[in-house]
Design a protein around this motif. Structure first.
Motif, PDB file in Angstrom:
ATOM      1  N   ASP A  62       1.382  -8.198   4.533  1.00 40.32           N
ATOM      2  CA  ASP A  62       1.509  -9.193   3.673  1.00 40.32           C
ATOM      3  C   ASP A  62       0.720  -9.327   2.268  1.00 40.32           C
ATOM      4  O   ASP A  62       1.394  -9.926   1.772  1.00 40.32           O
ATOM      5  N   GLU A  63      -0.316  -9.567   2.669  1.00 33.68           N
ATOM      6  CA  GLU A  63      -1.075  -9.245   1.183  1.00 33.68           C
ATOM      7  C   GLU A  63      -0.548  -8.194   0.585  1.00 33.68           C
ATOM      8  O   GLU A  63      -0.750  -9.036  -1.198  1.00 33.68           O
ATOM      9  N   VAL A  64      -0.656  -7.221   0.424  1.00 36.58           N
ATOM     10  CA  VAL A  64      -0.055  -6.900  -0.468  1.00 36.58           C
ATOM     11  C   VAL A  64       1.738  -6.752  -0.985  1.00 36.58           C
ATOM     12  O   VAL A  64       1.690  -7.023  -2.485  1.00 36.58           O
ATOM     13  N   ASP A  65       2.175  -7.282   0.022  1.00 35.95           N
ATOM     14  CA  ASP A  65       4.014  -8.124  -0.580  1.00 35.95           C
ATOM     15  C   ASP A  65       3.483  -9.765  -1.588  1.00 35.95           C
ATOM     16  O   ASP A  65       3.606  -9.862  -2.772  1.00 35.95           O
ATOM     17  N   ALA A  66       2.292  -9.543  -0.989  1.00 30.42           N
ATOM     18  CA  ALA A  66       2.148 -11.216  -1.637  1.00 30.42           C
ATOM     19  C   ALA A  66       1.446 -10.888  -3.015  1.00 30.42           C
ATOM     20  O   ALA A  66       1.843 -11.409  -4.349  1.00 30.42           O
ATOM     21  N   ASP A  67       0.429  -9.564  -3.426  1.00 29.54           N
ATOM     22  CA  ASP A  67      -0.112  -9.792  -4.571  1.00 29.54           C
ATOM     23  C   ASP A  67       1.349  -8.627  -5.677  1.00 29.54           C
ATOM     24  O   ASP A  67       1.739  -9.026  -6.906  1.00 29.54           O
ATOM     25  N   LYS A  69       4.531  -9.556  -5.381  1.00 28.52           N
ATOM     26  CA  LYS A  69       5.020 -10.856  -5.853  1.00 28.52           C
ATOM     27  C   LYS A  69       4.319 -11.160  -6.875  1.00 28.52           C
ATOM     28  O   LYS A  69       5.709 -12.175  -8.401  1.00 28.52           O
ATOM     29  N   ALA A  70       3.305 -11.533  -6.634  1.00 30.34           N
ATOM     30  CA  ALA A  70       2.601 -11.975  -8.513  1.00 30.34           C
ATOM     31  C   ALA A  70       1.836 -11.500  -9.378  1.00 30.34           C
ATOM     32  O   ALA A  70       1.579 -12.204 -10.410  1.00 30.34           O
ATOM     33  N   GLY A  71       2.640 -10.012  -9.566  1.00 28.82           N
ATOM     34  CA  GLY A  71       2.586  -9.436 -10.928  1.00 28.82           C
ATOM     35  C   GLY A  71       1.064  -8.223 -10.383  1.00 28.82           C
ATOM     36  O   GLY A  71       1.283  -7.954 -11.616  1.00 28.82           O
ATOM     37  N   LYS A  72       0.867  -8.660  -9.640  1.00 24.08           N
ATOM     38  CA  LYS A  72      -0.963  -8.269  -9.353  1.00 24.08           C
ATOM     39  C   LYS A  72      -0.870  -6.325  -9.622  1.00 24.08           C
ATOM     40  O   LYS A  72      -1.393  -5.363  -9.424  1.00 24.08           O
ATOM     41  N   ILE A  73       0.554  -6.099  -8.349  1.00 25.36           N
ATOM     42  CA  ILE A  73       0.920  -4.396  -8.311  1.00 25.36           C
ATOM     43  C   ILE A  73       2.283  -4.232  -8.670  1.00 25.36           C
ATOM     44  O   ILE A  73       2.759  -4.784  -9.071  1.00 25.36           O
ATOM     45  N   LYS A  74       2.309  -2.904  -9.668  1.00 27.60           N
ATOM     46  CA  LYS A  74       3.185  -2.427 -10.472  1.00 27.60           C
ATOM     47  C   LYS A  74       4.283  -1.450  -9.628  1.00 27.60           C
ATOM     48  O   LYS A  74       3.191  -0.939  -8.824  1.00 27.60           O
ATOM     49  N   PRO A  75       5.093  -1.789  -9.263  1.00 26.79           N
ATOM     50  CA  PRO A  75       5.763  -0.701  -9.319  1.00 26.79           C
ATOM     51  C   PRO A  75       4.882   1.038  -9.917  1.00 26.79           C
ATOM     52  O   PRO A  75       5.296   1.546 -10.580  1.00 26.79           O
ATOM     53  N   VAL A  76       5.284   1.986  -8.322  1.00 24.66           N
ATOM     54  CA  VAL A  76       4.621   3.372  -9.296  1.00 24.66           C
ATOM     55  C   VAL A  76       6.021   4.184  -9.352  1.00 24.66           C
ATOM     56  O   VAL A  76       7.367   3.994  -9.326  1.00 24.66           O
ATOM     57  N   PRO A  77       5.655   4.744 -10.992  1.00 27.63           N
ATOM     58  CA  PRO A  77       7.224   4.802 -11.570  1.00 27.63           C
ATOM     59  C   PRO A  77       7.706   6.715 -11.293  1.00 27.63           C
ATOM     60  O   PRO A  77       6.472   7.085 -10.703  1.00 27.63           O
ATOM     61  N   GLY A  78       9.045   6.407 -10.913  1.00 27.51           N
ATOM     62  CA  GLY A  78       9.297   7.787 -10.553  1.00 27.51           C
ATOM     63  C   GLY A  78       9.535   7.972  -9.212  1.00 27.51           C
ATOM     64  O   GLY A  78       9.107   7.100  -8.151  1.00 27.51           O
TER      65      GLY A  78
END
Length: 97
Positions: A62-67, A69-78
């Motif tokens: 839940d914490e990772v999902d919230a982060d 959604k808040a833009g604190k975590i960027k998707p891994v490219p590739g």
């Protein structure tokens, strides 16, 4: 300290199984009653531990999902590595391959 409250329980068990349990209890120098009690204590304890672990992991997700959604975590490219690739990398780091 108060004595734990106990309740009697009636079980329907196959006669052969009960005989085997009595022999095992005698070998272990305990009683069938104590074996059943121990089994139930282990089962309920294991269940509670598993529920606590699941709750802890859910909170982390839940914490990772919230982060995210808040833009604190960027998707891994590739593409992500496969399980086998990760395993091989760890084994190489440990000098086992």
């Amino acid at each position: 300290m108060d004595k734990p409250r106990t309740k009697n329980l009636t079980l329907a068990i196959d006669a052969d199984l009960l005989d085997k349990a009595r022999v095992l209890a005698a070998i272990r120098r305990t009683s069938v009653n104590e074996m059943v009690r121990g089994f139930l204590e282990r089962e309920t304890s294991d269940e509670a531990k598993q529920a606590a672990r699941a709750e802890k992991w859910q909170k982390l997700f839940d914490e990772v999902d919230a982060d995210y959604k808040a833009g604190k975590i960027k998707p891994v490219p590739g593409p992500l590595p496969t399980r086998e690739e990760l395993y091989e990398e760890v084994m190489r780091e440990r000098g086992l391959l």
